[in-house]
Design an enzyme around this catalytic site. Structure first.
Site, PDB file in Angstrom:
ATOM      1  N   HIS A 165       0.845  -1.210   0.000  1.00 59.85           N
ATOM      2  CA  HIS A 165       0.000   0.000   0.000  1.00 59.85           C
ATOM      3  C   HIS A 165       0.887   1.269   0.000  1.00 59.85           C
ATOM      4  O   HIS A 165       0.898   2.025   0.968  1.00 59.85           O
ATOM      5  CB  HIS A 165      -0.862  -0.056   1.266  1.00 59.85           C
ATOM      6  N   GLU A 269      -0.975   1.271  -5.199  1.00 59.71           N
ATOM      7  CA  GLU A 269      -0.775   0.061  -4.390  1.00 59.71           C
ATOM      8  C   GLU A 269      -0.861  -1.188  -5.277  1.00 59.71           C
ATOM      9  O   GLU A 269      -1.926  -1.483  -5.823  1.00 59.71           O
ATOM     10  CB  GLU A 269      -1.844   0.001  -3.309  1.00 59.71           C
TER      11      GLU A 269
HETATM   12  O1  TA6 Z   1      -6.034   2.659  -0.442  1.00 60.74           O
HETATM   13  C1  TA6 Z   1      -7.319   2.187  -0.539  1.00 60.74           C
HETATM   14  C2  TA6 Z   1      -7.984   2.106   0.816  1.00 60.74           C
HETATM   15  O2  TA6 Z   1      -8.658   0.900   0.936  1.00 60.74           O
HETATM   16  C3  TA6 Z   1      -8.927   3.290   0.976  1.00 60.74           C
HETATM   17  O3  TA6 Z   1     -10.283   2.866   0.864  1.00 60.74           O
HETATM   18  C4  TA6 Z   1      -8.601   3.849   2.359  1.00 60.74           C
HETATM   19  O4  TA6 Z   1      -9.373   3.214   3.335  1.00 60.74           O
HETATM   20  C5  TA6 Z   1      -7.127   3.516   2.451  1.00 60.74           C
HETATM   21  O5  TA6 Z   1      -7.040   2.194   1.918  1.00 60.74           O
HETATM   22  C6  TA6 Z   1      -6.492   3.677   3.811  1.00 60.74           C
HETATM   23  O6  TA6 Z   1      -6.986   2.712   4.695  1.00 60.74           O
HETATM   24  P1  TA6 Z   1      -6.491   2.783   6.235  1.00 60.74           P
HETATM   25  O7  TA6 Z   1      -7.173   1.626   6.907  1.00 60.74           O
HETATM   26  O8  TA6 Z   1      -4.993   2.644   6.230  1.00 60.74           O
HETATM   27  O9  TA6 Z   1      -6.901   4.143   6.743  1.00 60.74           O
END
Ligand code: TA6
Length: 303
Positions: A165, A269
């Site tokens: 990510h 990601e």
């Molecule tokens: O990057 C995609 C995602 O799934 C978004 O929907 C957002 O929730 C992000 O990840 C960050 O998630 P987090 O749980 O780290 O705040």
């Protein structure tokens, strides 16, 4: 394993050093033979910094990131496993919130590498009843490679999603362009995962975006006109690519993101999300991404 033991077993003079941080978490500082540097926490096997040989930071780490057990560090490269996004497990799974162990380190004339691993446990078995091991190998040279390996240690099939990510630091989100997404189908997390198709050859940003692009090319490009910087993402066996920026309103709702922090990063990601990975007993999955930084080709008019 204690700090002294980590350094005696896996430390490598000025190339790999483990240290205790004020938060109480241990991280490794690694350096390549080209002078590039990276920082990886044992917590989540979380890469939080990658600087090139000129000391330029390429990953975004929120100044308000929390380094406490149970909370994912906001920025760098969270390791997402065994679930992407919401579902039966906590969002994005448990791997990024667990303490990994160091299993290997090596220094060659080409790169410096550090491998961390996480395995099934009685505690994890309560929420995810599968015997598994996952490891991430970080290889630092002038580029930054992360290799994910998952082994099914059970006597039954194992199914999971995974992703790296990555938060890329940018000068201003409105000066960023992404290439390689033209024509791709995507699941739009802003529209109940509805299926769309990308018509643009270059993605630019002026609003929130949260899309899982399916079966993306194995080379994607992040361009930042403000920094005159491009980062090429090469990947293998991580078919999908998520593009996320929360924009102002959702960004402001994240306590561990600085105000207007949304302007300073784009997440691209790489992962196996749309089609979960299925492993038979004893089988191993391997997927990797390699990030390489370059400069933008200035238009001839500006030469
Ligand atoms: O990057 C995609 C995602 O799934 C978004 O929907 C957002 O929730 C992000 O990840 C960050 O998630 P987090 O749980 O780290 O705040």
């Amino acid at each position: 394993m204690q700090l002294e033991e980590l350094n005696s077993k896996f430390g490598k003079t000025d190339r790999i050093n483990f240290a205790l941080t004020p938060s109480g978490l241990i991280h490794a500082k690694i350096q390549s033979n080209t002078g590039s540097r990276a920082i990886i926490y044992l917590y989540g096997a979380h890469l939080t910094s990658w600087r090139n040989s000129s000391g330029e930071e390429i990953l975004y780490l929120s100044p308000k990131a929390e380094f406490t057990a149970g909370k994912a560090i906001r920025g760098g490269i969270p390791v997402i496993f065994p679930q992407f996004g919401p579902g039966k497990l906590p969002s994005h799974g448990f791997a990024r919130n667990k303490l990994w162990r160091v299993v290997k380190s090596s220094v060659t004339d080409k790169f410096t590498s550090l491998t961390m691993a996480l395995s099934h446990s009685a505690e994890l078995n309560k929420i995810w009843p599968y015997k598994f091991s996952i490891e991430i190998e970080v290889r630092l040279s002038s580029s930054l490679t992360a290799v994910l390996r998952v082994k099914n240690e059970d006597d039954k099939p194992l199914e999971f999603q995974c992703a790296l990510h990555t938060y890329f630091e940018v000068s201003d989100i409105q000066k960023v362009a992404l290439k390689g997404f033209s024509g791709l189908k995507f699941l739009d997390n802003l529209k109940a995962k509805s299926l769309g198709q990308e018509s643009r050859s270059v993605l630019t940003f002026n609003e929130e975006i949260d899309r899982v692009y399916l079966n993306a090319p194995n080379e994607l490009i992040v361009e930042d006109a403000g920094l005159n910087r491009s980062v090429t993402i090469a990947k293998n066996n991580l078919p999908d690519a998520v593009v996320w920026n929360p924009w102002q309103e959702k960004g402001a709702s994240l306590a561990d993101l600085e105000s207007d922090g949304y302007k300073k990063f784009i997440c691209v990601e790489t992962g196996a999300i749309g089609t979960p990975v299925k492993l038979l007993p004893g089988e191993t999955f391997e997927g990797w991404q390699e990030l390489a930084m370059g400069r933008l080709e200035l238009p001839t008019s500006e030469l």
